[in-house]
Scaffold this motif. Structure first.
Motif, PDB file in Angstrom:
ATOM      1  N   ILE A  81       0.850  -1.184   0.000  1.00 43.60           N
ATOM      2  CA  ILE A  81       0.000   0.000   0.000  1.00 43.60           C
ATOM      3  C   ILE A  81       0.890   1.241   0.000  1.00 43.60           C
ATOM      4  N   ALA A  82       0.657   2.132  -0.934  1.00 41.46           N
ATOM      5  CA  ALA A  82       1.450   3.366  -1.018  1.00 41.46           C
ATOM      6  C   ALA A  82       0.933   4.371   0.006  1.00 41.46           C
ATOM      7  N   VAL A  83       1.807   4.836   0.892  1.00 40.88           N
ATOM      8  CA  VAL A  83       1.436   5.848   1.877  1.00 40.88           C
ATOM      9  C   VAL A  83       2.504   6.939   1.884  1.00 40.88           C
ATOM     10  N   THR A  84       2.120   8.126   2.310  1.00 39.76           N
ATOM     11  CA  THR A  84       3.068   9.224   2.429  1.00 39.76           C
ATOM     12  C   THR A  84       3.891   9.034   3.711  1.00 39.76           C
ATOM     13  N   PRO A  85       5.027   9.736   3.830  1.00 39.15           N
ATOM     14  CA  PRO A  85       5.818   9.611   5.057  1.00 39.15           C
ATOM     15  C   PRO A  85       5.027   9.925   6.323  1.00 39.15           C
ATOM     16  N   ARG A  86       4.175  10.949   6.283  1.00 40.87           N
ATOM     17  CA  ARG A  86       3.388  11.302   7.469  1.00 40.87           C
ATOM     18  C   ARG A  86       2.347  10.226   7.768  1.00 40.87           C
ATOM     19  N   GLU A  87       1.708   9.726   6.736  1.00 36.42           N
ATOM     20  CA  GLU A  87       0.744   8.639   6.941  1.00 36.42           C
ATOM     21  C   GLU A  87       1.437   7.422   7.557  1.00 36.42           C
ATOM     22  N   PHE A  88       2.640   7.144   7.067  1.00 43.60           N
ATOM     23  CA  PHE A  88       3.398   6.005   7.588  1.00 43.60           C
ATOM     24  C   PHE A  88       3.658   6.189   9.082  1.00 43.60           C
ATOM     25  N   SER A  89       4.068   7.391   9.479  1.00 46.46           N
ATOM     26  CA  SER A  89       4.390   7.649  10.879  1.00 46.46           C
ATOM     27  C   SER A  89       3.165   7.533  11.772  1.00 46.46           C
ATOM     28  N   VAL A  90       2.032   8.048  11.304  1.00 44.53           N
ATOM     29  CA  VAL A  90       0.795   7.927  12.087  1.00 44.53           C
ATOM     30  C   VAL A  90       0.410   6.461  12.243  1.00 44.53           C
ATOM     31  N   LEU A  91       0.474   5.728  11.144  1.00 46.18           N
ATOM     32  CA  LEU A  91       0.108   4.315  11.192  1.00 46.18           C
ATOM     33  C   LEU A  91       1.074   3.530  12.073  1.00 46.18           C
ATOM     34  N   GLU A  92       2.361   3.848  11.992  1.00 46.22           N
ATOM     35  CA  GLU A  92       3.335   3.143  12.836  1.00 46.22           C
ATOM     36  C   GLU A  92       3.015   3.346  14.314  1.00 46.22           C
ATOM     37  N   HIS A  93       2.687   4.573  14.695  1.00 44.92           N
ATOM     38  CA  HIS A  93       2.348   4.835  16.098  1.00 44.92           C
ATOM     39  C   HIS A  93       1.114   4.038  16.516  1.00 44.92           C
ATOM     40  N   LEU A  94       0.109   4.022  15.663  1.00 44.59           N
ATOM     41  CA  LEU A  94      -1.114   3.290  15.984  1.00 44.59           C
ATOM     42  C   LEU A  94      -0.865   1.784  16.065  1.00 44.59           C
ATOM     43  N   MET A  95      -0.015   1.271  15.178  1.00 45.00           N
ATOM     44  CA  MET A  95       0.253  -0.164  15.188  1.00 45.00           C
ATOM     45  C   MET A  95       1.100  -0.578  16.377  1.00 45.00           C
ATOM     46  N   ARG A  96       1.957   0.320  16.844  1.00 42.87           N
ATOM     47  CA  ARG A  96       2.749   0.001  18.043  1.00 42.87           C
ATOM     48  C   ARG A  96       1.863  -0.056  19.280  1.00 42.87           C
ATOM     49  N   HIS A  97       0.648   0.501  19.166  1.00 43.44           N
ATOM     50  CA  HIS A  97      -0.298   0.479  20.281  1.00 43.44           C
ATOM     51  C   HIS A  97      -1.596  -0.227  19.871  1.00 43.44           C
ATOM     52  N   ALA A  98      -1.482  -1.168  18.942  1.00 44.01           N
ATOM     53  CA  ALA A  98      -2.668  -1.875  18.444  1.00 44.01           C
ATOM     54  C   ALA A  98      -3.444  -2.502  19.599  1.00 44.01           C
ATOM     55  N   GLY A  99      -4.773  -2.348  19.542  1.00 42.16           N
ATOM     56  CA  GLY A  99      -5.625  -2.894  20.590  1.00 42.16           C
ATOM     57  C   GLY A  99      -5.860  -1.940  21.739  1.00 42.16           C
ATOM     58  N   SER A 100      -5.184  -0.792  21.724  1.00 38.49           N
ATOM     59  CA  SER A 100      -5.338   0.211  22.780  1.00 38.49           C
ATOM     60  C   SER A 100      -5.784   1.535  22.166  1.00 38.49           C
ATOM     61  N   VAL A 101      -6.529   2.308  22.942  1.00 37.33           N
ATOM     62  CA  VAL A 101      -6.954   3.627  22.475  1.00 37.33           C
ATOM     63  C   VAL A 101      -5.787   4.598  22.576  1.00 37.33           C
ATOM     64  N   VAL A 102      -5.533   5.320  21.489  1.00 34.90           N
ATOM     65  CA  VAL A 102      -4.464   6.323  21.429  1.00 34.90           C
ATOM     66  C   VAL A 102      -5.119   7.689  21.269  1.00 34.90           C
ATOM     67  N   THR A 103      -4.764   8.640  22.119  1.00 36.75           N
ATOM     68  CA  THR A 103      -5.378   9.957  22.032  1.00 36.75           C
ATOM     69  C   THR A 103      -4.784  10.769  20.887  1.00 36.75           C
ATOM     70  N   LYS A 104      -5.521  11.791  20.506  1.00 36.13           N
ATOM     71  CA  LYS A 104      -5.050  12.690  19.453  1.00 36.13           C
ATOM     72  C   LYS A 104      -3.748  13.368  19.872  1.00 36.13           C
ATOM     73  N   THR A 105      -3.664  13.737  21.142  1.00 38.41           N
ATOM     74  CA  THR A 105      -2.460  14.392  21.657  1.00 38.41           C
ATOM     75  C   THR A 105      -1.251  13.473  21.575  1.00 38.41           C
ATOM     76  N   GLU A 106      -1.443  12.201  21.892  1.00 37.34           N
ATOM     77  CA  GLU A 106      -0.340  11.247  21.824  1.00 37.34           C
ATOM     78  C   GLU A 106       0.179  11.102  20.399  1.00 37.34           C
ATOM     79  N   VAL A 107      -0.714  11.078  19.428  1.00 36.09           N
ATOM     80  CA  VAL A 107      -0.297  10.979  18.031  1.00 36.09           C
ATOM     81  C   VAL A 107       0.467  12.240  17.628  1.00 36.09           C
ATOM     82  N   LEU A 108      -0.054  13.399  18.012  1.00 38.47           N
ATOM     83  CA  LEU A 108       0.624  14.663  17.693  1.00 38.47           C
ATOM     84  C   LEU A 108       2.033  14.688  18.271  1.00 38.47           C
ATOM     85  N   GLU A 109       2.175  14.302  19.532  1.00 41.17           N
ATOM     86  CA  GLU A 109       3.479  14.356  20.191  1.00 41.17           C
ATOM     87  C   GLU A 109       4.465  13.363  19.588  1.00 41.17           C
TER      88      GLU A 109
END
Length: 225
Positions: A148-176
């Motif tokens: 799947i082709a993703v932009t660098p920023r999309e990749f970083s957001v997805l990586e953060h979410l996948m490192r916390h898969a199964g848990s709720v991640v806040t908007k602030t945590e993603v921003l930081e």
């Protein structure tokens, strides 16, 4: 706190050991990459300070070997090499932070404390949630074997979410985690990128892995949806 210092320059190693000891750290020193790998594998350390230009095994090889051996101790690279590609290779092979010589001992100890606070969670080479995979080193995202082709920023957001898969991640945590610390724009930018990702990793595959938890944040289903 116990730190492993892997540094072949004897004078610098002695100075660092003394400085860190004054800050309350217990310091072991290895003067080559092979001994560094052995020490990090055989003993428990809270953090590792690692030079890149080492005899035996260089710093990149040490990082790669430790992560392959499932040693997840946080690693801070301390080196005179300040190129972008040097830093990228260090992070891709498993480093957690990077500090260029000459440096301030105050900054070094602050970064070490930060790494210790984060701890050493397991970081597999390839992240997965069901049939959704993300390879941090190769920068590749795939679903059911299809890249799947993703932009660098999309990749970083997805990586953060996948490192916390199964848990709720806040908007602030993603921003930081993903945006520069000086970013002062609208926090809804996270919602925008989550939308971009849904259209790439879910909709084409008939999945719903990336969910919004109202009033809390976002959750990536650990089973891939």
């Amino acid at each position: 706190m116990r730190v492993l210092l892997v540094e072949d320059e004897a004078g610098l190693a002695a100075t660092l050991k003394l400085g860190l000891a004054r800050e309350g750290w217990a310091v072991d020193v290895a003067d080559n990459g092979i001994d560094g790998v052995w020490a990090a594998t055989e003993r428990h350390y809270d953090v590792i300070v690692l030079d890149l230009m080492l005899p035996g095994l260089n710093g990149y090889q040490v990082c790669e070997q430790l992560r392959a051996d499932k040693v997840w101790t946080p690693i801070l690279i301390l080196t005179a090499k300040d190129g972008d590609y040097d830093q990228a290779e260090a992070f891709d092979t498993g480093a957690d932070d990077y500090l260029v010589k000459p440096f301030s001992l105050v900054v070094l100890t602050a970064r070490l404390r930060a790494l210790v606070r984060r701890g050493a969670p397991e970081r597999p080479a390839v992240l997965s949630a069901g049939d959704l995979t993300l390879d941090p080193a190769r920068r590749v995202v795939a679903r059911a074997g299809s890249e799947i082709a993703v932009t660098p920023r999309e990749f970083s957001v997805l990586e953060h979410l996948m490192r916390h898969a199964g848990s709720v991640v806040t908007k602030t945590e993603v921003l930081e985690s993903v945006w520069d610390e000086n970013y002062d724009g609208d926090s809804n930018i996270v919602e925008v990128y989550v939308g971009y990702l849904r259209r790439k990793i879910d909709l084409p595959f008939g999945r719903s892995s990336l969910r919004t938890v109202r009033g809390a944040g976002y959750l990536l289903a650990s089973d891939g949806g």
